[in-house]
Scaffold this motif. Structure first.
Motif, PDB file in Angstrom:
ATOM      1  N   ILE A 209       1.745  17.066   4.758  1.00 25.55           N
ATOM      2  CA  ILE A 209       1.514  17.980   3.649  1.00 25.55           C
ATOM      3  C   ILE A 209       0.303  18.872   3.933  1.00 25.55           C
ATOM      4  CG2 ILE A 209       0.074  16.334   2.362  1.00 25.55           C
ATOM      5  CD1 ILE A 209       1.382  17.440  -0.203  1.00 25.55           C
ATOM      6  N   THR A 210       0.410  20.145   3.562  1.00 31.40           N
ATOM      7  CA  THR A 210      -0.704  21.078   3.761  1.00 31.40           C
ATOM      8  C   THR A 210      -1.106  21.751   2.448  1.00 31.40           C
ATOM      9  OG1 THR A 210       0.885  22.805   4.402  1.00 31.40           O
ATOM     10  CG2 THR A 210      -0.153  21.533   6.180  1.00 31.40           C
ATOM     11  N   THR A 211      -0.129  22.294   1.733  1.00 34.61           N
ATOM     12  CA  THR A 211      -0.416  22.989   0.478  1.00 34.61           C
ATOM     13  C   THR A 211       0.644  22.631  -0.557  1.00 34.61           C
ATOM     14  OG1 THR A 211       0.885  24.937   1.120  1.00 34.61           O
ATOM     15  CG2 THR A 211      -1.476  24.946   1.670  1.00 34.61           C
ATOM     16  N   SER A 212       0.385  22.993  -1.795  1.00 37.15           N
ATOM     17  CA  SER A 212       1.362  22.823  -2.857  1.00 37.15           C
ATOM     18  C   SER A 212       1.081  23.839  -3.952  1.00 37.15           C
ATOM     19  CB  SER A 212       1.293  21.399  -3.435  1.00 37.15           C
ATOM     20  OG  SER A 212       2.168  21.272  -4.537  1.00 37.15           O
ATOM     21  N   ASP A 213       2.156  24.382  -4.526  1.00 35.45           N
ATOM     22  CA  ASP A 213       2.005  25.325  -5.634  1.00 35.45           C
ATOM     23  C   ASP A 213       2.283  24.652  -6.975  1.00 35.45           C
ATOM     24  OD1 ASP A 213       4.707  24.928  -5.379  1.00 35.45           O
ATOM     25  OD2 ASP A 213       5.237  27.044  -5.129  1.00 35.45           O
ATOM     26  N   ALA A 214       2.288  23.312  -6.995  1.00 39.39           N
ATOM     27  CA  ALA A 214       2.552  22.582  -8.232  1.00 39.39           C
ATOM     28  C   ALA A 214       1.455  22.849  -9.253  1.00 39.39           C
ATOM     29  CB  ALA A 214       2.646  21.089  -7.943  1.00 39.39           C
ATOM     30  N   THR A 215       1.848  22.941 -10.519  1.00 34.54           N
ATOM     31  CA  THR A 215       0.876  23.148 -11.604  1.00 34.54           C
ATOM     32  C   THR A 215       0.741  21.918 -12.503  1.00 34.54           C
ATOM     33  OG1 THR A 215       2.626  24.129 -12.964  1.00 34.54           O
ATOM     34  CG2 THR A 215       1.276  25.628 -11.640  1.00 34.54           C
ATOM     35  N   VAL A 216       1.601  20.909 -12.276  1.00 32.17           N
ATOM     36  CA  VAL A 216       1.488  19.645 -13.012  1.00 32.17           C
ATOM     37  C   VAL A 216       1.694  18.502 -12.030  1.00 32.17           C
ATOM     38  CG1 VAL A 216       2.299  20.591 -15.207  1.00 32.17           C
ATOM     39  CG2 VAL A 216       3.960  19.661 -13.585  1.00 32.17           C
TER      40      VAL A 216
ATOM     41  N   PHE B  20      -6.834  14.548  -2.932  1.00 26.50           N
ATOM     42  CA  PHE B  20      -7.523  15.269  -1.879  1.00 26.50           C
ATOM     43  C   PHE B  20      -8.458  14.316  -1.134  1.00 26.50           C
ATOM     44  CE2 PHE B  20      -6.255  18.354  -4.986  1.00 26.50           C
ATOM     45  CZ  PHE B  20      -5.901  19.479  -4.267  1.00 26.50           C
ATOM     46  N   SER B  21      -8.660  14.571   0.148  1.00 33.93           N
ATOM     47  CA  SER B  21      -9.616  13.793   0.921  1.00 33.93           C
ATOM     48  C   SER B  21     -11.040  14.256   0.601  1.00 33.93           C
ATOM     49  CB  SER B  21      -9.348  13.965   2.419  1.00 33.93           C
ATOM     50  OG  SER B  21      -9.643  15.303   2.816  1.00 33.93           O
ATOM     51  N   GLU B  22     -12.020  13.549   1.112  1.00 36.44           N
ATOM     52  CA  GLU B  22     -13.419  13.914   0.869  1.00 36.44           C
ATOM     53  C   GLU B  22     -13.751  15.281   1.453  1.00 36.44           C
ATOM     54  OE1 GLU B  22     -16.027  10.858   2.157  1.00 36.44           O
ATOM     55  OE2 GLU B  22     -15.335   9.396   0.673  1.00 36.44           O
ATOM     56  N   SER B  23     -12.981  15.715   2.472  1.00 29.89           N
ATOM     57  CA  SER B  23     -13.221  17.025   3.076  1.00 29.89           C
ATOM     58  C   SER B  23     -12.480  18.141   2.348  1.00 29.89           C
ATOM     59  CB  SER B  23     -12.809  17.009   4.545  1.00 29.89           C
ATOM     60  OG  SER B  23     -11.420  16.743   4.668  1.00 29.89           O
ATOM     61  N   GLY B  24     -11.722  17.791   1.285  1.00 35.41           N
ATOM     62  CA  GLY B  24     -11.028  18.791   0.483  1.00 35.41           C
ATOM     63  C   GLY B  24      -9.598  19.057   0.889  1.00 35.41           C
ATOM     64  N   GLU B  25      -9.075  18.314   1.873  1.00 36.44           N
ATOM     65  CA  GLU B  25      -7.689  18.498   2.288  1.00 36.44           C
ATOM     66  C   GLU B  25      -6.744  17.815   1.309  1.00 36.44           C
ATOM     67  OE1 GLU B  25      -6.826  18.831   6.860  1.00 36.44           O
ATOM     68  OE2 GLU B  25      -7.976  17.017   6.472  1.00 36.44           O
TER      69      GLU B  25
ATOM     70  N   TYR C 279       0.833  -1.205   0.000  1.00 38.76           N
ATOM     71  CA  TYR C 279       0.000   0.000   0.000  1.00 38.76           C
ATOM     72  C   TYR C 279       0.873   1.262   0.000  1.00 38.76           C
ATOM     73  CZ  TYR C 279      -2.886   3.512   2.350  1.00 38.76           C
ATOM     74  OH  TYR C 279      -3.529   4.654   2.704  1.00 38.76           O
ATOM     75  N   GLN C 280       0.557   2.256  -0.829  1.00 39.12           N
ATOM     76  CA  GLN C 280       1.377   3.457  -0.933  1.00 39.12           C
ATOM     77  C   GLN C 280       0.623   4.756  -0.640  1.00 39.12           C
ATOM     78  OE1 GLN C 280       3.002   2.620  -4.956  1.00 39.12           O
ATOM     79  NE2 GLN C 280       5.000   2.710  -3.965  1.00 39.12           N
ATOM     80  N   VAL C 281      -0.423   5.044  -1.398  1.00 38.84           N
ATOM     81  CA  VAL C 281      -1.137   6.316  -1.250  1.00 38.84           C
ATOM     82  C   VAL C 281      -2.613   6.030  -1.032  1.00 38.84           C
ATOM     83  CG1 VAL C 281      -1.733   8.515  -2.334  1.00 38.84           C
ATOM     84  CG2 VAL C 281       0.511   7.486  -2.765  1.00 38.84           C
ATOM     85  N   ASP C 282      -3.214   6.750  -0.105  1.00 39.79           N
ATOM     86  CA  ASP C 282      -4.634   6.611   0.187  1.00 39.79           C
ATOM     87  C   ASP C 282      -5.240   8.003   0.287  1.00 39.79           C
ATOM     88  OD1 ASP C 282      -7.110   6.361   1.938  1.00 39.79           O
ATOM     89  OD2 ASP C 282      -6.572   4.259   1.725  1.00 39.79           O
ATOM     90  N   GLY C 283      -6.452   8.169  -0.204  1.00 40.28           N
ATOM     91  CA  GLY C 283      -7.103   9.469  -0.190  1.00 40.28           C
ATOM     92  C   GLY C 283      -7.567   9.920   1.173  1.00 40.28           C
ATOM     93  N   VAL C 284      -7.311   9.114   2.223  1.00 40.53           N
ATOM     94  CA  VAL C 284      -7.732   9.477   3.577  1.00 40.53           C
ATOM     95  C   VAL C 284      -6.560  10.018   4.395  1.00 40.53           C
ATOM     96  CG1 VAL C 284      -8.645   8.587   5.765  1.00 40.53           C
ATOM     97  CG2 VAL C 284      -9.618   7.806   3.589  1.00 40.53           C
ATOM     98  N   TYR C 285      -5.386   9.420   4.223  1.00 38.59           N
ATOM     99  CA  TYR C 285      -4.262   9.707   5.105  1.00 38.59           C
ATOM    100  C   TYR C 285      -3.277  10.699   4.485  1.00 38.59           C
ATOM    101  CZ  TYR C 285      -6.127   5.545   7.284  1.00 38.59           C
ATOM    102  OH  TYR C 285      -6.969   4.634   7.873  1.00 38.59           O
ATOM    103  N   LYS C 286      -2.911  11.708   5.262  1.00 35.72           N
ATOM    104  CA  LYS C 286      -1.952  12.702   4.790  1.00 35.72           C
ATOM    105  C   LYS C 286      -0.553  12.111   4.714  1.00 35.72           C
ATOM    106  CE  LYS C 286      -3.871  17.207   6.024  1.00 35.72           C
ATOM    107  NZ  LYS C 286      -3.558  18.500   6.668  1.00 35.72           N
ATOM    108  N   HIS C 287       0.149  12.443   3.640  1.00 38.57           N
ATOM    109  CA  HIS C 287       1.543  12.056   3.527  1.00 38.57           C
ATOM    110  C   HIS C 287       2.428  13.042   4.265  1.00 38.57           C
ATOM    111  CE1 HIS C 287       2.363   8.899   0.252  1.00 38.57           C
ATOM    112  NE2 HIS C 287       1.158   8.713   0.724  1.00 38.57           N
ATOM    113  N   PHE C 288       3.526  12.507   4.844  1.00 37.21           N
ATOM    114  CA  PHE C 288       4.590  13.367   5.340  1.00 37.21           C
ATOM    115  C   PHE C 288       5.519  13.668   4.171  1.00 37.21           C
ATOM    116  CE2 PHE C 288       3.094  12.620   9.479  1.00 37.21           C
ATOM    117  CZ  PHE C 288       3.806  13.398  10.391  1.00 37.21           C
ATOM    118  N   VAL C 289       5.903  14.928   4.035  1.00 33.50           N
ATOM    119  CA  VAL C 289       6.792  15.349   2.950  1.00 33.50           C
ATOM    120  C   VAL C 289       7.920  16.185   3.539  1.00 33.50           C
ATOM    121  CG1 VAL C 289       4.993  15.307   1.183  1.00 33.50           C
ATOM    122  CG2 VAL C 289       5.388  17.410   2.488  1.00 33.50           C
TER     123      VAL C 289
END
Length: 226
Positions: A95-102, A107-112, A14-24
């Motif tokens: 992770i909180t925000t990102s300015d990436a354009t590509v 995002f989680s169901e709550s928009g995070e 398991y790698q990425v899930d739409g519920v759990y925030k990644h540490f970056v």
């Protein structure tokens, strides 16, 4: 999860899930030690630097090093090397925000924002217990994140007659520390502090001896090109 985004690698891990925030990785700081650790026979040094409450830190150094504590928003890291020894500090936070354009963003169901492909992730390679050399891919670079630390303080009274007829008290500390190894890290149990005091009269029984209840446990973090 009943719905949403999930990814797995070819091994089914398991790698990425739409519920759990990644540490970056939030920042990398290559900092030189600025002060000695004290003691009479150990040429160690340390340095303090700012740390946010939500950050964790992985360390990389040519000399054995360790995170020794946090006080008033400062994290203190120590090495057995002399003043001027450089310690690479890799800070990670949710992770909180990102300015990436590509690239992919999740995002989680709550928009995070919980994942962004442009951010360097906290990538675990292994969890190593105790001391030894732990080597993996020689082409990769690794840092150590301390989970628990083996630590011991000894307090020994040296009888009169062995050191010029006077009483001495020897206080020494050892701790688990990590250093660079080819394709991995080395964890060793190092003398961290040692001091011998000349005591007039009877010093009483030793009072500062202690041993941590846990051994050394480190997470091996892949920081190749970080």
């Amino acid at each position: 999860m009943a719905a949403g985004f999930q990814t797995f690698n070819t091994n089914g891990t398991y790698q990425v899930d739409g519920v759990y925030k990644h540490f970056v990785m939030t920042r990398r700081v290559d900092i030189a030690t600025t002060e000695t650790t004290g003691g009479t026979s150990v040429n160690g040094s340390q340095v303090g630097l700012a740390k946010a409450e939500n950050e964790i830190i992985a360390l990389r150094c040519n000399s054995p090093c360790a995170h020794i504590g946090t006080l008033d928003g400062q994290i203190y890291v120590r090495t057995t090397g002399p003043i001027g020894t450089v310690i690479s500090c890799y800070f990670f936070a949710p992770i909180t925000t990102s300015d990436a354009t590509v690239g992919l963003q999740v995002f989680s169901e709550s928009g995070e924002l919980v994942f962004c492909a442009s951010k360097k992730p906290l990538s675990f390679r292994d969890f190593v217990v105790g001391e030894g050399i732990f080597s993996y891919e020689s082409s990769r670079t690794f840092a150590a994140l301390m989970i628990t630390q083996r630590y011991e303080v000894s307090d020994i009274v040296i009888p009169a007659g062995t050191q010029g007829g006077r009483l001495f008290r020897l206080i020494a500390a050892r701790r688990g520390m990590a250093s660079n190894a080819s394709g991995g890290i080395s964890v060793s149990y190092e003398v961290d502090f040692q001091d011998m005091s000349d005591i007039a009269g009877s010093p009483g029984p030793p009072s500062q001896a202690c041993t941590s209840p846990f051994g050394s446990l480190h997470a091996l973090i892949d920081v190749t090109n970080y």
